[in-house]
Scaffold this motif. Sequence first.
Motif, mmCIF file in Angstrom:
data_model
loop_
_atom_site.group_PDB
_atom_site.id
_atom_site.type_symbol
_atom_site.label_atom_id
_atom_site.label_comp_id
_atom_site.label_asym_id
_atom_site.label_seq_id
_atom_site.Cartn_x
_atom_site.Cartn_y
_atom_site.Cartn_z
ATOM 1 N N LEU A 8 -20.442 9.831 25.305
ATOM 2 C CA LEU A 8 -20.304 9.427 23.608
ATOM 3 C C LEU A 8 -19.224 10.775 23.627
ATOM 4 O O LEU A 8 -19.709 11.910 23.995
ATOM 5 C CB LEU A 8 -20.516 9.448 22.786
ATOM 6 N N VAL A 10 -17.844 13.743 20.823
ATOM 7 C CA VAL A 10 -17.995 13.333 19.027
ATOM 8 C C VAL A 10 -17.223 14.681 18.643
ATOM 9 O O VAL A 10 -18.280 15.474 19.173
ATOM 10 C CB VAL A 10 -19.423 13.510 18.673
ATOM 11 N N GLU A 14 -9.692 15.260 16.593
ATOM 12 C CA GLU A 14 -8.981 13.942 17.719
ATOM 13 C C GLU A 14 -8.258 14.673 18.604
ATOM 14 O O GLU A 14 -8.102 14.243 20.414
ATOM 15 C CB GLU A 14 -8.014 13.156 17.226
ATOM 16 N N GLN A 32 -16.420 6.950 25.094
ATOM 17 C CA GLN A 32 -15.783 6.055 23.863
ATOM 18 C C GLN A 32 -15.666 7.347 23.582
ATOM 19 O O GLN A 32 -16.693 8.813 23.559
ATOM 20 C CB GLN A 32 -17.293 5.224 23.479
ATOM 21 N N THR A 33 -15.606 7.394 21.979
ATOM 22 C CA THR A 33 -14.560 8.733 21.381
ATOM 23 C C THR A 33 -15.855 8.752 19.587
ATOM 24 O O THR A 33 -15.180 7.203 19.121
ATOM 25 C CB THR A 33 -13.661 9.189 20.851
ATOM 26 N N ALA A 34 -15.740 9.469 18.574
ATOM 27 C CA ALA A 34 -16.106 9.352 17.444
ATOM 28 C C ALA A 34 -15.537 10.749 17.000
ATOM 29 O O ALA A 34 -15.302 11.209 17.454
ATOM 30 C CB ALA A 34 -16.910 9.122 17.309
ATOM 31 N N HIS A 35 -15.506 10.758 15.405
ATOM 32 C CA HIS A 35 -14.498 11.576 15.038
ATOM 33 C C HIS A 35 -15.780 12.929 13.686
ATOM 34 O O HIS A 35 -14.834 13.505 12.938
ATOM 35 C CB HIS A 35 -12.961 11.211 14.581
ATOM 36 N N ASP A 39 -20.088 8.872 12.429
ATOM 37 C CA ASP A 39 -19.395 7.517 13.130
ATOM 38 C C ASP A 39 -19.742 7.690 14.425
ATOM 39 O O ASP A 39 -20.067 6.967 15.600
ATOM 40 C CB ASP A 39 -17.560 8.422 13.534
ATOM 41 N N GLY A 40 -20.430 8.644 15.033
ATOM 42 C CA GLY A 40 -20.532 9.420 16.414
ATOM 43 C C GLY A 40 -21.933 7.908 16.484
ATOM 44 O O GLY A 40 -23.024 7.401 17.473
ATOM 45 N N CYS A 42 -22.879 5.774 14.854
ATOM 46 C CA CYS A 42 -22.640 4.101 14.128
ATOM 47 C C CYS A 42 -22.615 3.476 16.309
ATOM 48 O O CYS A 42 -22.498 2.332 16.167
ATOM 49 C CB CYS A 42 -21.411 3.669 13.132
ATOM 50 N N THR A 43 -21.242 4.134 16.315
ATOM 51 C CA THR A 43 -21.280 4.091 17.919
ATOM 52 C C THR A 43 -21.724 4.070 18.788
ATOM 53 O O THR A 43 -22.113 3.313 19.741
ATOM 54 C CB THR A 43 -19.770 5.154 18.400
ATOM 55 N N SER A 54 -20.781 16.156 22.467
ATOM 56 C CA SER A 54 -20.385 16.789 21.017
ATOM 57 C C SER A 54 -20.278 18.504 20.253
ATOM 58 O O SER A 54 -21.021 18.737 20.224
ATOM 59 C CB SER A 54 -21.949 16.238 20.205
#
Length: 129
Positions: A8, A10, A14, A32-35, A39-40, A42-43, A54
Amino acid sequence: MPGIPTALVVDDDESLAQIVAMILRMEGFEVQTAHNGVDGYCTYFRNPTDWVVSDIQMPELDGLGMMQYIRARNPRVKTIYMSGEVDKFRAVLKQEAQEFGVKVLTKPFSRHSLIEYISDTRSVDSPGV
């Protein structure tokens, strides 16, 4: 035989998140990515990964706080922090390195540095070793 490694990424930048994700995919990871930190988390909660790469400073929840929540679920998750202001977090990062074996990349960093950290950590059986 181990499965495909997962990660992941984060970062509130972006573009950087997508670049890091691309590098990891080239190394054989499912990514996977999160911003941001919320969000990270939760992902990660929906689909846990072997690795979290991160940023530290992000809106809503910073990377350090996000990792506290993630480690409550999985204390052995491999972690690489990215930051342009490492000195600001030196004490907490030193503690995390000792306790969890985290690595820290100072922005800007090279593809080679990221791959080197992943390769070094892949060979470690447990955090903090």
